[in-house]
Motif scaffolding. Structure first.
Motif, PDB file in Angstrom:
ATOM      1  N   GLU A 206       0.837  -1.200   0.000  1.00  0.00           N
ATOM      2  CA  GLU A 206       0.000   0.000   0.000  1.00  0.00           C
ATOM      3  C   GLU A 206       0.872   1.250   0.000  1.00  0.00           C
ATOM      4  O   GLU A 206       1.902   1.308   0.666  1.00  0.00           O
ATOM      5  N   TYR A 220      -5.179  10.930  -8.606  1.00  0.00           N
ATOM      6  CA  TYR A 220      -5.977   9.691  -8.627  1.00  0.00           C
ATOM      7  C   TYR A 220      -5.877   9.063 -10.024  1.00  0.00           C
ATOM      8  O   TYR A 220      -5.580   7.880 -10.181  1.00  0.00           O
ATOM      9  N   TRP A 223      -2.301   7.702 -10.690  1.00  0.00           N
ATOM     10  CA  TRP A 223      -1.914   6.435 -10.055  1.00  0.00           C
ATOM     11  C   TRP A 223      -2.635   5.242 -10.663  1.00  0.00           C
ATOM     12  O   TRP A 223      -2.095   4.132 -10.697  1.00  0.00           O
ATOM     13  N   ILE A 224      -3.832   5.453 -11.190  1.00  0.00           N
ATOM     14  CA  ILE A 224      -4.504   4.341 -11.899  1.00  0.00           C
ATOM     15  C   ILE A 224      -3.644   3.940 -13.095  1.00  0.00           C
ATOM     16  O   ILE A 224      -3.353   2.758 -13.319  1.00  0.00           O
ATOM     17  N   ARG A 227      -0.184   2.349 -12.057  1.00  0.00           N
ATOM     18  CA  ARG A 227      -0.277   0.971 -11.570  1.00  0.00           C
ATOM     19  C   ARG A 227      -0.640  -0.017 -12.681  1.00  0.00           C
ATOM     20  O   ARG A 227      -0.174  -1.145 -12.681  1.00  0.00           O
ATOM     21  N   GLU A 273      -6.214  -4.899  -7.663  1.00  0.00           N
ATOM     22  CA  GLU A 273      -5.700  -3.758  -6.889  1.00  0.00           C
ATOM     23  C   GLU A 273      -6.775  -2.679  -6.866  1.00  0.00           C
ATOM     24  O   GLU A 273      -7.506  -2.516  -7.838  1.00  0.00           O
ATOM     25  N   ILE A 275      -7.483   1.484  -6.360  1.00  0.00           N
ATOM     26  CA  ILE A 275      -6.889   2.823  -6.233  1.00  0.00           C
ATOM     27  C   ILE A 275      -8.002   3.740  -5.739  1.00  0.00           C
ATOM     28  O   ILE A 275      -9.038   3.881  -6.393  1.00  0.00           O
ATOM     29  N   PRO A 312      -2.969   3.668  -3.891  1.00  0.00           N
ATOM     30  CA  PRO A 312      -2.989   2.389  -4.609  1.00  0.00           C
ATOM     31  C   PRO A 312      -2.712   1.265  -3.613  1.00  0.00           C
ATOM     32  O   PRO A 312      -1.697   1.292  -2.920  1.00  0.00           O
TER      33      PRO A 312
END
Ligand code: ATP
Length: 453
Positions: A206, A220, A223-224, A227, A273, A275, A312
């Motif tokens: 995390e 946001y 990070w999507i 990842r 995962e 986010i 994430p």
């Protein structure tokens, strides 16, 4: 073949046969939803964690690492909302006495008639959904009366939030900056039995990214994407990954927006995962409950605000499962079936195997042993001199070893050995003296799965 034809049974069987994952407490009949990791499982899990930490910490300078306790003060879980909000809706069947997650009845088997889902037969007698907390409670202190009731952490994130002040001051970072942590989480889950997909204890990776409130939405989205790229970089096929935004009624108690990266597992698209845009929920809640201000203060600029958090949160075990499923392949070579894990070399548990063709030949064995000793100083290598060469290759294929080096009689004549490529099965002869450099060079090259999308 594509992973669409990969069944969970095949993965479970290979994982067990080759010593990646065993059922836990097996000699006592096993404990549902708990698994133990054998040698290759441990090595592969370590690779997953190392690649994550590299991507988070080594390759950037805006994220620092943390390792917080599993057992925290119970007030942490009250403030975070987990005591009241971290629940699953469960239903009991008065007939078969089994308990199911109300939101996953379609994936569960009826206790009396396993071909049906709960609620589908006449004898099913389901209760109304009730909320059960997922945290495992425990007690600190030996004396019953003076002990302190608390919980095993269900996520590592709260350990990060309660350390926000320590880290922000000492790491001398200003938002946007992140704190990354890998560690075990525990959840008392009712599971529909998809192997290591959902277990009572699991490792999480995390990262809490603290940002100025106006930038949260952009981070946001960032990070999507970031990842998604991480899974692609380590070989997961793009056709088997997707992003799914949560509907408003699915959002966790802390989240203002969440997207899941989903993988096409054998049982269908499922979360790999999450986010989440957690807003200022956590820092504000702990500020209010603890009386310690968890905010960002910039005295030079005269600025003071509570950062927003983008998180994430990935599962090590679930990632390992996705890597295995995506890598699993079966083919027929020279009329013989072969099972192979086409793992990215950086995820594969063993990087290279050294195989003396005729182990009884002391000279061949000696050369092979010396090469193995040289290689293992640089990478995880394996020496195997037992059984026919074909069986030894198959064993390495099944654990996903990218390269195998064979030492034979020709080696004694001209100092060359054979290097075999797991994916293409191509074999070439190379000088034994340069073998280490060749292997390291091949391991460092870009790798794409030969499996079709
Ligand atoms: P799910 O909806 O599958 O229960 P979640 O949304 O509750 O998952 P998060 O709280 O977002 O999960 O946890 C982050 C990640 O941790 C998940 O994406 C998953 O990879 C992993 N994870 C969560 N619960 C488990 C579990 N019981 N077993 C294994 N991994 C888990």
């Amino acid at each position: 073949m594509s992973s669409d034809a990969v069944t969970m049974e095949k993965i479970v069987s290979l994982a067990r046969r080759r010593g990646f994952v065993f059922p836990s407490s097996e000699i006592y009949g096993g404990l549902g939803s708990s698994y133990d990791y054998g040698h290759y499982g441990v090595l592969m899990k370590e690779n997953v964690k190392a690649r994550w930490l590299e991507a988070m910490v080594r390759e950037r300078d805006d994220i620092v690492a943390l390792d917080s306790s599993i057992i925290l003060h119970p007030r942490v879980w009250e403030a975070s909302g987990h005591v009241t909000g971290f629940t699953d809706p469960l239903v009991d069947c008065r007939f078969c006495k089994l308990r199911f997650r109300a939101d996953q009845l379609g994936e569960a088997q009826c206790g009396a008639k396993p071909s049906k889902h709960p609620g589908e037969t006449e004898s099913c007698d389901l209760t109304e959904p009730r909320h059960f907390n997922l945290m495992f409670s425990t007690r600190i202190g030996a004396v019953e009366e003076t002990g302190l009731d608390t919980y095993l952490r269900p996520e590592t994130a709260q350990g990060i939030f309660v350390n926000f002040k320590n880290v922000a001051q000492i790491a001398r970072r200003k938002p946007p900056f992140g704190i990354a942590q890998i560690g075990k989480g525990f959840r008392n889950e009712i599971t529909p039995g998809n192997f290591i997909f959902r277990t009572l204890e699991f490792e999480m990776m995390e990262m809490e990214f603290f940002v100025p409130p106006a930038e949260a939405e952009d981070w946001y989205r960032y990070w999507i994407e970031e990842r998604m790229q991480w899974y692609l970089r380590f070989g997961i096929r793009e056709s088997h990954l997707r992003v799914r935004a949560h509907e408003a009624d699915e959002l966790s108690h802390y989240s203002s927006a969440t997207s899941d990266i989903e993988y096409l597992f054998p049982m269908g698209w499922s979360e790999l995962e999450g986010i989440a845009n957690r807003g200022d929920y956590d820092l504000s809640a702990h500020t209010e409950a603890s009386g310690t201000k968890l905010e960002w203060v910039d005295s030079e600029m005269g600025e003071r605000y509570t950062p927003h958090v983008v998180e994430p949160a990935a599962g090590v075990n679930r990632s390992l499962l996705a890597f295995m499923v995506d890598a699993y392949d079966e083919e027929v070579v020279a009329e013989r079936p072969r099972t192979v894990l086409r793992l990215h070399p950086e995820i594969a548990p063993v990087k290279v195997a050294v195989l003396p063709l005729i182990p009884r030949n002391a000279e061949i064995a000696g050369r092979a042993r010396a090469l193995y000793e040289e290689l293992r100083r640089a990478v995880i290598a394996e020496y195997d001199d037992s059984g026919q060469i074909g069986r030894r290759y198959r064993r390495q294929d099944e654990i996903g070893t990218p390269f195998a080096l064979t030492i034979d009689e020709q080696t004694l004549e001209d100092d060359t050995i054979t290097i075999r490529d797991r994916d293409s099965l191509a074999q070439e002869r190379i000088p034994i003296s340069g073998a280490r450099a060749v292997v390291l060079d091949k391991l460092a090259q870009d790798w794409r799965t030969p499996k079709p999308g």
